[in-house]
Structures are given as structure tokens and as C-alpha cells.
Design an enzyme around this catalytic site. Sequence first.
Site, mmCIF file in Angstrom:
data_model
loop_
_atom_site.group_PDB
_atom_site.id
_atom_site.type_symbol
_atom_site.label_atom_id
_atom_site.label_comp_id
_atom_site.label_asym_id
_atom_site.label_seq_id
_atom_site.Cartn_x
_atom_site.Cartn_y
_atom_site.Cartn_z
ATOM 1 N N GLU A 87 -0.809 8.347 -3.999
ATOM 2 C CA GLU A 87 0.141 7.627 -4.863
ATOM 3 C C GLU A 87 -0.699 6.999 -5.950
ATOM 4 O O GLU A 87 -1.464 6.064 -5.699
ATOM 5 C CB GLU A 87 0.931 6.588 -4.067
ATOM 6 C CG GLU A 87 2.132 6.029 -4.825
ATOM 7 C CD GLU A 87 1.827 4.753 -5.583
ATOM 8 O OE1 GLU A 87 1.593 4.868 -6.812
ATOM 9 O OE2 GLU A 87 1.832 3.676 -4.979
ATOM 10 N N LYS A 131 -9.120 0.879 4.737
ATOM 11 C CA LYS A 131 -10.148 0.392 3.814
ATOM 12 C C LYS A 131 -9.432 -0.271 2.647
ATOM 13 O O LYS A 131 -8.928 0.380 1.744
ATOM 14 C CB LYS A 131 -11.006 1.556 3.320
ATOM 15 C CG LYS A 131 -12.453 1.164 2.900
ATOM 16 C CD LYS A 131 -12.541 0.258 1.711
ATOM 17 C CE LYS A 131 -12.311 1.004 0.420
ATOM 18 N NZ LYS A 131 -12.521 0.095 -0.778
#
Length: 488
Positions: free
Chosen positions: A263, A187
Amino acid sequence: MRDHAEWLTKAKELDFLTQHHIDGVAEGGSRSFPVVSPRDGQVLAQVADAGEAEIDLAVRAARRAFDSGPWPRLSPGDRGRVLLRMAELLEQQREQLALTVTLEMGKPITDAHDIELRAAINTFRWYGQLADKLTDESPHTAPDALALVTREPAGVVGAVVPWNFPLTLASWKIAPALAAGCTVVLKPSESSPLSALLLGRIGAEAGLPPGVLNVVTGDGPTAGRALGLHPGVDVVAFTGSTAVGRHFLRYAADSNLKRVWLELGGKSPNIILPDAPDLDRAAATAAWGIFFNQGEMCTAPSRLLVHADVAEQVTEAVIRRARELRVGDPLDPATEMGPLVSTAHRDRVLDHVTVGQAEGARLRVGGEHRENFLEPTVFDQVDPGMRLAREEIFGPVLSVLTFRELDDAVQVANNTEYGLAAAVWTADLSTAHKVSRALRAGTVWVNCYEEGDLTVPFGGMKQSGNGRDKSAHALEKYTELKTTWIQL
């Protein structure tokens, strides 16, 4: 490299993919959204907008491909050869991909072609070469038993990536996941879906079986949320803001306790000591680091901590470089800074500039904008408690802080909720070791910034996330350990 006129011509000829890539074919859906170029505000394309139904379709395709398809059952060498073929195709279509990235998110074409695409190509090549070189374990046991510790693919991976390095960050997640034998639903950000759709097509051309790599475009609150909550997803790998990272942890808790690898943001300190081997190079690197990619980088060295004895010398050098930087059309190969990704993001960055001045920081250069193009901006006389020094800005805005004692510099550097990256400039080997150990960051550079290759892991501490991209360690995110104990 083509010249400005040639890139302008190529841009007019570009034909974008606009439908989801699900189970090896294009799927349109009933809704769409505009992709607006920050370069000139023009709508590049209307792209399919995924809802829960499209996410479910993609996850089911990935689930079938994992549970009963050939990909997890291929030999590692066969999987590696497909990844190597993806690297070849990325190289063959490098211009189209680079141009797409530039148009959708504003990265200068030279950086998109030479840096972004180089990183993506090298990533698929590196994991393609690594795929058949991994080993399992057989611990020593008593003579009447045999123990095996094997790594098995974790299953369906939902990869959610941002717009600032759309292909690099996608490749950092897709390539190791595929090498491990997983299947993927990607996505991308709604600001940079066009390059991701090209990547999905390239995967199919390279020989990925249907359902192994699916690309679904849509926004975070709808498509991202549906992917995070889907019980058919085993692992989520996300790069983006800390706030959204928290959402994915909640989605996992509210669904199937899928593993979530994050992250996230950064507020990276760049410490320059008087004994730096080359102060001019240190200053030039500080300027490059904060202004590269328009400052839209999670590792951007947005806090320059410089010793008081050399603070003015270093700051003046950074300001000179800021004034020299060529800001302009990202399709011009000579451009060094393009536009910020959107008007909304530009306004958020400008708010930090306004607040910085109101809090008493001194604006030395920049702060002005034309449309989405913001001048390189430098503040000094920044106090560690100011928002400029605490919050991630994600734009070309540098805060200069001074210190006299090294322990104070380390304390200020670590006084942040983030822990993604840091740097120290010194000629003293002992100082380099001590400071790098003291800094709470996933990566510490010494006498350089943003250096490294795929052999080393990348990721953060504290609220900059968990897990690691790059290197063989990335495979740990996409595999499960299994113990088999055989009584002989």
C-alpha cells in the site's frame, strides 16, 4: 477528554518501552537510536536498533510459533477471542497509547485518542468477531469424487508500517494475519516505534503465545531490508513510499519469492462540480482532507479539481478554513494541526512549496513555518505538469486546478502514476456513477471524503500498490488456497 495541562502532566509521567518484543520477552540488542519528538525536538527515549541478528531472532521465533506452536492449530473461535481481548486492552490503555503516538509523531492528541485508537480498537474487534465465520468451499463434482477448497494460513508475515498512522496501519495488517492463523514480525517506522512496542506487550497480555507477535525496531535500510530478504518470511505486508515498495519486491526476488503486498503513495484528485449538493460542505471537506494529520496521509486529497464556474468560491472557502485552523502544541486538545514528523520531512515539504512558486503556481495562503509547524498552504493556478500536481508531498499543501469539461477533469485526475483514492462531488446520480467508474483508484468517494468502515477493502491501483487491507478481503493476503480431491 483531558485538558491541556493534564496531558502535559501525563506526558512527563510516561514511561516508554525501549526493547524489542521477541518470542514473548524483551530483547535489547547492542545498539540503540534516539526517538525525537517533533513537538519540541526532545529525545523521548533510546530504543533498541535491530540489525540482521535481531531480525533473524524474531523471524526464527515466528517460524517456530507457526511450524510447531499452538496458534495456527487453535480453533478460529479461540483465535478470535484473543483478538477481542486485544481490543479490550487497547481500550483500557487508550490514553497511554494515544499520548505515545502524539509524542512520537506529532498527531494532535484529540485525533490520536478519538480517531487513531478508535480505528485500531475496531480493527482487532472486527477481525476477532470474523475469525470463526469464514467458510471453505466444496465445488460440485462427479458422484464418485469429493473436492475441497480450503484456506490455510500463509505462514510468517513480515509487517512493515509507517509513522503517520502507526497503530491503525499496524492493526490493519496484524489483526487479519492473526485471525488467519499466521505469526507476525512487525517492523514499525523508526519515527514511531514506541506505540508499536506497547502493542506487542498488549498482545502478550491478551494471550498470544510466545513468537506469534514480535516487534522489532530499527531503520529501513538495515532492519527492513533484513526482514524483506529473510528466507523464513512467507509474506511481506508493507505500507509506505512507492520507492521503498520497489525495494521489497526486489528483496522477494532475491530471496525466496515471498509474496509482497504493497500500500503505497497517492496523489488523490478531489473533483468538485457546480451541481455539488452543498458547495460549502464540499469546500470544508476539501480543507479537512488535506490538512487532517498535517497532510501526512497517503489518501490526502492534494489535488483539488474544481469547475471554473465555482473555482473562486470554493478556493476562497478553503482558504478561510486554512486561516481558521489552529496549529500548535499537539498535546492541546484544541489543536487541529500539529508538527510535521521531523525536520528532514519538513524540509522536503518546504522544497515543494519553493518549487511550486518557482514554477509559477500562485501561493494563496500559508507556506511559512515555525520549527516543525507548517502553516496550512494553498496554491492555485496550478498546471497539471507542475511538480505540485504530480508528486506526493505528504504535507498540508493543496494544489487547486480548474477545468470546464468533465472529461478533461477525469483525464487530469487519472494522469498520475498513483491510483489510491479519489472523490467526486455532484448531485447527478448518472454523473456520479460514470465518473467513479472512470477514475482509476482503489477507493472513490461520492459527496464525501475518507468515509467508510471495516466492511470495505482499502488499497490502490497502478503504483499505489496491490492487495487490500480491511474487510474480509484482507484475509486473502494471509492465506493460501489448497485443493483436496478425494476419489470416492
